[in-house]
Design a protein around this motif. Sequence first.
Motif, PDB file in Angstrom:
ATOM      1  N   ARG A  45       9.725  -4.480   2.940  1.00 40.96           N
ATOM      2  CA  ARG A  45       8.255  -4.369   2.975  1.00 40.96           C
ATOM      3  C   ARG A  45       7.818  -2.906   3.047  1.00 40.96           C
ATOM      4  N   THR A  46       8.526  -2.095   3.816  1.00 39.04           N
ATOM      5  CA  THR A  46       8.215  -0.669   3.902  1.00 39.04           C
ATOM      6  C   THR A  46       8.406   0.010   2.550  1.00 39.04           C
ATOM      7  N   THR A  47       9.470  -0.335   1.862  1.00 43.82           N
ATOM      8  CA  THR A  47       9.731   0.245   0.544  1.00 43.82           C
ATOM      9  C   THR A  47       8.668  -0.182  -0.455  1.00 43.82           C
ATOM     10  N   ILE A  48       8.261  -1.444  -0.397  1.00 44.24           N
ATOM     11  CA  ILE A  48       7.192  -1.930  -1.277  1.00 44.24           C
ATOM     12  C   ILE A  48       5.901  -1.182  -0.989  1.00 44.24           C
ATOM     13  N   GLU A  49       5.559  -1.043   0.281  1.00 44.33           N
ATOM     14  CA  GLU A  49       4.327  -0.357   0.663  1.00 44.33           C
ATOM     15  C   GLU A  49       4.339   1.093   0.177  1.00 44.33           C
ATOM     16  N   ARG A  50       5.478   1.752   0.340  1.00 47.41           N
ATOM     17  CA  ARG A  50       5.607   3.135  -0.122  1.00 47.41           C
ATOM     18  C   ARG A  50       5.423   3.222  -1.638  1.00 47.41           C
ATOM     19  N   ALA A  51       6.010   2.280  -2.370  1.00 39.91           N
ATOM     20  CA  ALA A  51       5.892   2.275  -3.823  1.00 39.91           C
ATOM     21  C   ALA A  51       4.449   2.023  -4.257  1.00 39.91           C
ATOM     22  N   VAL A  52       3.780   1.096  -3.602  1.00 35.96           N
ATOM     23  CA  VAL A  52       2.384   0.792  -3.932  1.00 35.96           C
ATOM     24  C   VAL A  52       1.504   1.998  -3.634  1.00 35.96           C
ATOM     25  N   ASN A  53       1.712   2.631  -2.484  1.00 37.65           N
ATOM     26  CA  ASN A  53       0.927   3.805  -2.123  1.00 37.65           C
ATOM     27  C   ASN A  53       1.192   4.968  -3.076  1.00 37.65           C
ATOM     28  N   HIS A  54       2.432   5.136  -3.464  1.00 37.24           N
ATOM     29  CA  HIS A  54       2.787   6.194  -4.405  1.00 37.24           C
ATOM     30  C   HIS A  54       2.101   5.952  -5.747  1.00 37.24           C
ATOM     31  N   ALA A  56      -0.638   4.186  -6.275  1.00 36.37           N
ATOM     32  CA  ALA A  56      -2.077   4.366  -6.096  1.00 36.37           C
ATOM     33  C   ALA A  56      -2.429   5.858  -6.099  1.00 36.37           C
ATOM     34  N   SER A  57      -1.602   6.663  -5.461  1.00 36.00           N
ATOM     35  CA  SER A  57      -1.840   8.116  -5.437  1.00 36.00           C
ATOM     36  C   SER A  57      -1.727   8.704  -6.836  1.00 36.00           C
ATOM     37  N   ALA A  58      -0.728   8.268  -7.586  1.00 36.08           N
ATOM     38  CA  ALA A  58      -0.556   8.754  -8.957  1.00 36.08           C
ATOM     39  C   ALA A  58      -1.714   8.315  -9.829  1.00 36.08           C
ATOM     40  N   ASP A  59      -2.149   7.072  -9.691  1.00 35.42           N
ATOM     41  CA  ASP A  59      -3.293   6.587 -10.471  1.00 35.42           C
ATOM     42  C   ASP A  59      -4.551   7.380 -10.157  1.00 35.42           C
ATOM     43  N   ALA A  60      -4.770   7.682  -8.875  1.00 36.68           N
ATOM     44  CA  ALA A  60      -5.966   8.441  -8.473  1.00 36.68           C
ATOM     45  C   ALA A  60      -5.909   9.864  -9.011  1.00 36.68           C
TER      46      ALA A  60
END
Length: 63
Positions: A45-54, A56-60
């Motif tokens: 779950r931590t790895t998934i969250e990190r990937a999603v946040n990464h 989202a940051s790249a998209d922004a």
Amino acid sequence: MDFDDAPPRPNDALADLVRQDLDRLSVAELEARIATLDAEIARCRTTIERAVNHRASADALFR
């Protein structure tokens, strides 16, 4: 390299885990197994969250 020499894939390990006979394990062993699996779920779950946040940051950044 022979097929038998290939390193195991993660899904193979999961399949092996699911096929294990739990009836042979003691209550303490089962509880330890659950604790280990809970820790692995949290790690996933931590790895998934990190990937999603990464992502989202790249998209922004590229908007």
